[in-house]
Scaffold this active site. Structure first.
Site: not given
Length: 315
Positions: A68, A70, A175-176, A220, A243, A246
């Site tokens: 991930d 962020d 990542t989004a 994801k 982290d 979600n």
């Protein structure tokens, strides 16, 4: 003669006792030597064996790592940093900058993703880039990385990614954030590539729409599953790092899940399942996010104020 007989008896008795003592000492020495040898072998074996199995396994081409972005690889959210860079280049007005600043400050202090904030940020970004060429935004993204992102990479997470690369494994960001931004970051860090949210473009120009939905939560996991199938990976031998709770769907896909700088829900979930945890913050949340995060928010607020003041002077 009686005296001589007495002496002879004592001598014979003393000799027998001496023999017995010698044999007992020899037997004890032999047993002690054997025990010491066993202890030495056990100590040598303990020193030679690692505390944990070697990971990542060098040369395992059916394994890969998924990170991930962020707050796992980078402090804060990439889309917010990207927004600051676009404001600097006059892509939008100060009202939008203030919203970006507030969302980033909240994200840094809370340490978790708020779906409404993230959706608002994505909608803003889509409206901002609509009508611009993909190549233009890619070029600007390179500059924004140097200005706002390069100094926010967590060294600890970077080292984990490098360990996979050194073992000959591929490493992907998941990542989004827009796939273009994620690709820039992956390339700068020397990673294999990136899975990110895909914005629609026609003839190289953004339309302001998404292809499907943002790459968030279950999406994801689906992206990782699809990539693993295409790359011939064994997910049971792969690792994933995040982290946020979600990303539990993605973490649960792999055989080696890691919670990095975890939020409260992920920390609890990971501990219940004996997942590995790494926290590169000096603390968590209010006392948990620590001085670096607070300082970062202060710098962001100061930078925002300076930008607004400069904007007013120019007007």
């Amino acid at each position: 003669m009686a005296a001589l007989g007495w002496l002879t008896t004592r001598r014979r008795s003393a000799t027998a006792r001496s023999v017995l003592a010698g044999e007992a000492a020899a037997e004890a020495a032999r047993k002690t030597s054997q025990q010491l040898e066993l202890e030495r072998e056990a100590t040598a074996a303990a020193q030679a064996a690692p505390a944990e199995p070697e990971f990542p396994v060098s040369g395992d081409v059916e394994a890969a790592a998924f990170f991930d972005l962020d707050n796992t690889v980078m402090q804060g959210a990439a889309i917010f940093h990207f927004g600051r860079g676009l404001y600097k280049r006059k892509f939008f007005q100060r009202r939008e900058l203030a919203r970006f600043a507030w969302q980033q400050a909240w994200f840094r202090l809370a340490g978790v993703e708020d779906p409404e904030h993230m959706q608002d940020a994505r909608d803003s970004a889509l409206s901002i880039v609509k009508g611009h060429r993909v190549s233009e935004l890619m070029s600007i993204g390179e500059e924004i990385y140097d200005e706002y992102m390069a100094d926010r990479i967590w060294p600890g997470t970077r080292a984990l990614a490098q360990a996979h690369l050194d073992a000959g494994q591929k490493v992907w960001l998941v990542t989004a954030a827009p796939v273009e931004t994620a690709t820039i970051i992956a390339r700068r860090l020397g990673l294999t590539g990136a899975l990110g949210t895909v914005a629609e473009s026609v003839d190289g120009v953004y339309t302001g729409k998404l292809v499907g939905e943002p790459l968030h939560g279950p999406a994801k996991a689906e992206a990782v599953r699809a990539l693993a199938a295409a790359e011939g990976l064994d997910l049971a031998r792969c690792a994933a790092y995040s982290d946020s709770h979600n990303d539990i769907p993605m973490l649960s896909l792999v055989g080696h899940p890691y919670a990095i700088n975890p939020d409260t829900k992920l920390r609890r979930y990971a501990k219940e399942r004996d997942w590995r945890l790494r926290d590169y913050r000096t603390g968590r949340k209010a006392a948990k996010v620590g001085i670096p995060a607070a300082a970062g928010v202060g710098a962001l607020a100061g930078g925002t104020a300076a930008a607004l003041a400069l904007h007013r002077r120019r007007r």
